[in-house]
Design a protein around this motif. Structure first.
Motif, PDB file in Angstrom:
ATOM      1  N   GLY A  45       0.820  -1.199   0.000  1.00 50.17           N
ATOM      2  CA  GLY A  45       0.000   0.000   0.000  1.00 50.17           C
ATOM      3  C   GLY A  45       0.860   1.259   0.000  1.00 50.17           C
ATOM      4  N   TRP A  46       0.288   2.361   0.455  1.00 52.88           N
ATOM      5  CA  TRP A  46       0.997   3.638   0.485  1.00 52.88           C
ATOM      6  C   TRP A  46       1.877   3.734   1.719  1.00 52.88           C
ATOM      7  CZ3 TRP A  46       1.796   6.963  -3.236  1.00 52.88           C
ATOM      8  CH2 TRP A  46       0.900   7.016  -4.312  1.00 52.88           C
ATOM      9  N   LYS A  47       3.098   4.197   1.518  1.00 57.26           N
ATOM     10  CA  LYS A  47       4.024   4.409   2.615  1.00 57.26           C
ATOM     11  C   LYS A  47       4.723   5.758   2.421  1.00 57.26           C
ATOM     12  CE  LYS A  47       4.973  -0.450   3.637  1.00 57.26           C
ATOM     13  NZ  LYS A  47       6.011  -1.499   3.765  1.00 57.26           N
ATOM     14  N   PRO A  48       5.002   6.445   3.525  1.00 58.65           N
ATOM     15  CA  PRO A  48       5.681   7.743   3.409  1.00 58.65           C
ATOM     16  C   PRO A  48       7.168   7.592   3.167  1.00 58.65           C
ATOM     17  CG  PRO A  48       5.283   7.226   5.705  1.00 58.65           C
ATOM     18  CD  PRO A  48       4.641   6.112   4.902  1.00 58.65           C
ATOM     19  N   VAL A  49       7.759   8.590   2.521  1.00 61.13           N
ATOM     20  CA  VAL A  49       9.201   8.645   2.283  1.00 61.13           C
ATOM     21  C   VAL A  49       9.692   9.992   2.787  1.00 61.13           C
ATOM     22  CG1 VAL A  49      11.019   8.702   0.549  1.00 61.13           C
ATOM     23  CG2 VAL A  49       9.110   7.118   0.286  1.00 61.13           C
ATOM     24  N   SER A  50      10.677  10.001   3.672  1.00 64.56           N
ATOM     25  CA  SER A  50      11.242  11.264   4.154  1.00 64.56           C
ATOM     26  C   SER A  50      12.698  11.045   4.528  1.00 64.56           C
ATOM     27  CB  SER A  50      10.455  11.790   5.363  1.00 64.56           C
ATOM     28  OG  SER A  50      10.464  10.856   6.423  1.00 64.56           O
ATOM     29  N   THR A  51      13.597  11.688   3.805  1.00 68.66           N
ATOM     30  CA  THR A  51      15.028  11.577   4.077  1.00 68.66           C
ATOM     31  C   THR A  51      15.668  12.951   3.944  1.00 68.66           C
ATOM     32  OG1 THR A  51      15.577  11.094   1.769  1.00 68.66           O
ATOM     33  CG2 THR A  51      15.137   9.205   3.208  1.00 68.66           C
ATOM     34  N   SER A  52      16.765  13.148   4.639  1.00 64.40           N
ATOM     35  CA  SER A  52      17.514  14.395   4.531  1.00 64.40           C
ATOM     36  C   SER A  52      18.938  14.141   4.992  1.00 64.40           C
ATOM     37  CB  SER A  52      16.875  15.484   5.402  1.00 64.40           C
ATOM     38  OG  SER A  52      17.708  16.623   5.449  1.00 64.40           O
ATOM     39  N   ASP A  53      19.898  14.713   4.251  1.00 62.11           N
ATOM     40  CA  ASP A  53      21.301  14.618   4.662  1.00 62.11           C
ATOM     41  C   ASP A  53      21.878  16.021   4.885  1.00 62.11           C
ATOM     42  OD1 ASP A  53      21.493  15.566   2.104  1.00 62.11           O
ATOM     43  OD2 ASP A  53      22.791  13.975   1.357  1.00 62.11           O
ATOM     44  N   ILE A  54      21.012  16.952   5.277  1.00 63.11           N
ATOM     45  CA  ILE A  54      21.454  18.319   5.549  1.00 63.11           C
ATOM     46  C   ILE A  54      22.382  18.335   6.761  1.00 63.11           C
ATOM     47  CG2 ILE A  54      20.691  20.615   6.303  1.00 63.11           C
ATOM     48  CD1 ILE A  54      18.177  20.213   4.664  1.00 63.11           C
ATOM     49  N   THR A  55      23.511  18.998   6.629  1.00 66.11           N
ATOM     50  CA  THR A  55      24.448  19.179   7.737  1.00 66.11           C
ATOM     51  C   THR A  55      24.837  20.654   7.813  1.00 66.11           C
ATOM     52  OG1 THR A  55      26.351  18.695   6.315  1.00 66.11           O
ATOM     53  CG2 THR A  55      25.393  16.845   7.546  1.00 66.11           C
ATOM     54  N   SER A  56      25.430  21.048   8.944  1.00 66.63           N
ATOM     55  CA  SER A  56      25.760  22.461   9.124  1.00 66.63           C
ATOM     56  C   SER A  56      27.144  22.620   9.719  1.00 66.63           C
ATOM     57  CB  SER A  56      24.729  23.133  10.032  1.00 66.63           C
ATOM     58  OG  SER A  56      24.804  22.599  11.343  1.00 66.63           O
ATOM     59  N   THR A  57      27.699  23.813   9.532  1.00 68.22           N
ATOM     60  CA  THR A  57      28.959  24.193  10.155  1.00 68.22           C
ATOM     61  C   THR A  57      28.773  25.575  10.767  1.00 68.22           C
ATOM     62  OG1 THR A  57      29.735  25.135   8.069  1.00 68.22           O
ATOM     63  CG2 THR A  57      30.367  22.862   8.563  1.00 68.22           C
ATOM     64  N   PRO A  58      29.346  25.822  11.953  1.00 72.17           N
ATOM     65  CA  PRO A  58      29.173  27.140  12.572  1.00 72.17           C
ATOM     66  C   PRO A  58      30.151  28.154  11.994  1.00 72.17           C
ATOM     67  CG  PRO A  58      30.454  25.736  14.008  1.00 72.17           C
ATOM     68  CD  PRO A  58      30.095  24.888  12.813  1.00 72.17           C
ATOM     69  N   VAL A  59      29.645  29.356  11.803  1.00 75.20           N
ATOM     70  CA  VAL A  59      30.505  30.470  11.440  1.00 75.20           C
ATOM     71  C   VAL A  59      30.923  31.215  12.701  1.00 75.20           C
ATOM     72  CG1 VAL A  59      30.648  32.607  10.121  1.00 75.20           C
ATOM     73  CG2 VAL A  59      29.414  30.647   9.194  1.00 75.20           C
ATOM     74  N   ARG A  60      29.972  31.385  13.592  1.00 78.69           N
ATOM     75  CA  ARG A  60      30.271  31.904  14.924  1.00 78.69           C
ATOM     76  C   ARG A  60      29.211  31.370  15.870  1.00 78.69           C
ATOM     77  NH1 ARG A  60      27.923  36.720  12.503  1.00 78.69           N
ATOM     78  NH2 ARG A  60      26.000  37.279  13.590  1.00 78.69           N
ATOM     79  N   ALA A  61      29.556  31.226  17.149  1.00 70.85           N
ATOM     80  CA  ALA A  61      28.614  30.668  18.103  1.00 70.85           C
ATOM     81  C   ALA A  61      28.946  31.140  19.508  1.00 70.85           C
ATOM     82  CB  ALA A  61      28.642  29.136  18.055  1.00 70.85           C
ATOM     83  N   LYS A  62      27.918  31.644  20.204  1.00 76.14           N
ATOM     84  CA  LYS A  62      28.094  32.065  21.577  1.00 76.14           C
ATOM     85  C   LYS A  62      26.725  32.156  22.247  1.00 76.14           C
ATOM     86  CE  LYS A  62      30.197  35.631  24.498  1.00 76.14           C
ATOM     87  NZ  LYS A  62      30.883  36.954  24.506  1.00 76.14           N
ATOM     88  N   VAL A  63      26.635  31.586  23.441  1.00 77.32           N
ATOM     89  CA  VAL A  63      25.404  31.646  24.226  1.00 77.32           C
ATOM     90  C   VAL A  63      25.781  32.035  25.643  1.00 77.32           C
ATOM     91  CG1 VAL A  63      23.373  30.390  25.029  1.00 77.32           C
ATOM     92  CG2 VAL A  63      24.385  29.809  22.829  1.00 77.32           C
ATOM     93  N   THR A  64      25.037  32.969  26.217  1.00 78.99           N
ATOM     94  CA  THR A  64      25.297  33.369  27.592  1.00 78.99           C
ATOM     95  C   THR A  64      24.005  33.383  28.386  1.00 78.99           C
ATOM     96  OG1 THR A  64      25.069  35.712  27.039  1.00 78.99           O
ATOM     97  CG2 THR A  64      27.279  34.777  26.942  1.00 78.99           C
ATOM     98  N   ALA A  65      24.151  33.530  29.719  1.00 82.13           N
ATOM     99  CA  ALA A  65      23.048  33.487  30.685  1.00 82.13           C
ATOM    100  C   ALA A  65      22.534  32.065  30.795  1.00 82.13           C
ATOM    101  CB  ALA A  65      21.954  34.473  30.310  1.00 82.13           C
ATOM    102  N   ALA A  66      21.434  31.879  31.491  1.00 84.80           N
ATOM    103  CA  ALA A  66      20.942  30.534  31.776  1.00 84.80           C
ATOM    104  C   ALA A  66      19.692  30.243  30.960  1.00 84.80           C
ATOM    105  CB  ALA A  66      20.641  30.394  33.263  1.00 84.80           C
ATOM    106  N   GLY A  67      19.567  29.000  30.498  1.00 83.17           N
ATOM    107  CA  GLY A  67      18.396  28.593  29.749  1.00 83.17           C
ATOM    108  C   GLY A  67      18.779  28.026  28.401  1.00 83.17           C
TER     109      GLY A  67
END
Length: 456
Positions: A342-364
């Motif tokens: 019967g019918w079946k769903p298809v969902s794939t992804s090979d998306i990847t990422s690289t950081p250019v800059r990253a910083k997080v401060t404070a809590a949460g």
């Protein structure tokens, strides 16, 4: 236009219960126009022709400026191109006017008759194409022959033939509606290259949407997330329609597939301070629509694509972020049918990422996505809906030490892919399924950066 092979009789009963907005219901018998009576009615003595061996039909795009025309079934039960066209169509009454294209042919085109099955590209009154069976011939008009129609299925035209292919979507044919200020659209195709903002070259076959100005979150009392957080960047897509059909088995197609595939590239930055308050905030910034026609042998198959690009941010705590990332990869969404499963769903992804800059401060913690919700259908009937959401997630903690707060933070990249199959995929001529089928949640996440420091 044709009388359908006897093997479709059971399919007719199965498909009768299918309802569509603009076309897909029961597959019924039809007779060749040449064999129809003068009043357009079907003689009871007609014998169904042997359709012969199945054909492998090519799947191609339609060249610029070339009309898609109309397909119908010939006297041998095989779909053929027709010198007819849909001059007009009324969706509310399902009345159509069929006329000649005026092109010279070796023989005049037979007038439409009851039981004829037609497939047309976009036409007046039917911008999403038309797939229908003639149920009554009302008579001649100044513009052609007026007929009454009812929805039908692709199986009524493709029969026992086979087709399999992928067709790129022309980016120039995509209508884009900006929803916020600062949205810019660029695209590129062979021989007509449009350059993106700040001289960025857009690859051939790609459509690029830039959010040139920051998209701020609502700063109102009771807002789920508030603060001075903003998102800026671009999304670049090279979408392709994937279509396959195998009608070589009896009763129902042996297999079928409808989906959207392509390359995804984006670069975006998240910056500012977000405060917790409840559910995520989603801000659509552009709507896209296209009705590309793919030529499956002689049959014009109209694919309907809708896509909404959005920003979504959720926060937990009070977090300050300054993150920028590049994302690249491919995706594939759709519905796959086999007679056994019967019918079946298809969902794939090979998306990847690289950081250019990253910083997080404070809590949460904070999670922000620059995603797209897409729907894919045929002849105005939605078949697949998917939500592709590449995201950034940052979290920070703070511990008191004499005279200061020492914080540790981490930033992650990820992608969420969700969605579902719709009832209307039975437009292929497959059995009806009773409810929507979820695609199944695809979730991938990977670390991008981490650090420690004094928290102000």
């Amino acid at each position: 236009m044709r009388k359908l092979p006897a093997r479709h009789a059971l399919l007719a009963a199965l498909a009768t219960v299918t309802l569509f907005t603009s076309g897909c219901s029961a597959e019924t018998g039809a007779t060749s126009p040449a064999a129809a009576g003068a009043d357009g009615q079907r003689p009871s003595s007609i014998v169904t022709p042997d359709p012969g061996p199945s054909r492998q039909l090519p799947v191609t795009g339609v060249p610029d400026g070339e009309p898609t025309g109309v397909a119908r079934a010939g006297s041998d039960g095989k779909a053929t191109k027709s010198p007819l066209k849909v001059a007009s169509y009324d969706r509310s009454t399902r009345r159509a006017v069929i006329s000649s294209t005026g092109k010279a042919t070796s023989a005049p085109a037979p007038a439409p008759a009851v039981g004829d099955v037609i497939a047309s590209g976009p036409a007046p009154g039917a911008p999403e194409g038309l797939l229908a069976e003639v149920t009554d011939v009302a008579g001649k008009t100044e513009k052609g022959t007026e007929v009454r129609t009812e929805p039908t299925t692709l199986g009524a035209l493709l029969g026992d033939d086979k087709a399999d292919g992928t067709v790129p979507v022309d980016p120039a044919a995509v209508d884009v509606e900006p929803l916020v200020q600062g949205v810019k659209v660029s695209w590129a195709k062979a021989g007509n290259v449009h350059v993106g903002p700040q001289g960025a070259k857009v690859p051939l076959g790609s459509l690029r949407i830039d959010v040139g100005a920051s998209v701020p979150l609502p700063v109102t009392e009771g807002a789920p997330v508030s603060g001075a957080v903003s998102v800026a960047g671009f999304v670049q897509l090279a979408p392709e329609v994937e279509f396959s059909y195998d009608g070589s088995s009896a009763l129902t197609p042996d297999s079928a597939f409808l989906g959207l595939t392509g390359d995804w590239t984006s670069q975006w930055a998240l910056k500012g301070r977000a405060v917790a308050g409840g559910k995520p905030v989603r801000i659509p910034f552009a709507k896209l629509h296209a009705d590309p026609v793919i030529q499956v042998g002689p049959v014009p198959v109209v694919v309907n694509l809708d896509l909404t690009a959005y920003v979504q941010v959720a926060a937990d705590g009070s977090v300050s972020v300054d993150v920028k990332q590049d994302l690249k990869g491919g995706f594939r969404i759709g519905g796959s049918y086999s007679k056994a499963g019967g019918w079946k769903p298809v969902s794939t992804s090979d998306i990847t990422s690289t950081p250019v800059r990253a910083k997080v401060t404070a809590a949460g913690s904070v999670k922000a996505a620059l995603g797209a919700e897409a729907t894919v259908g045929l002849y105005g009937a939605v078949g697949v809906t998917a939500d592709l959401a590449p995201y950034l997630r940052g979290e920070a903690s703070a511990a008191a030490t004499p005279g200061s707060l020492v914080g540790a933070w981490k930033v992650y990249g990820g992608v969420d892919l969700t969605g579902w199959l719709q009832l209307q995929l039975s437009i292929f001529g497959t059995p009806v399924f009773e409810h929507r089928i979820p695609l199944g949640a695809l979730h991938r996440e990977w670390p991008l950066a981490e650090g420690k420091g004094i928290v102000a």
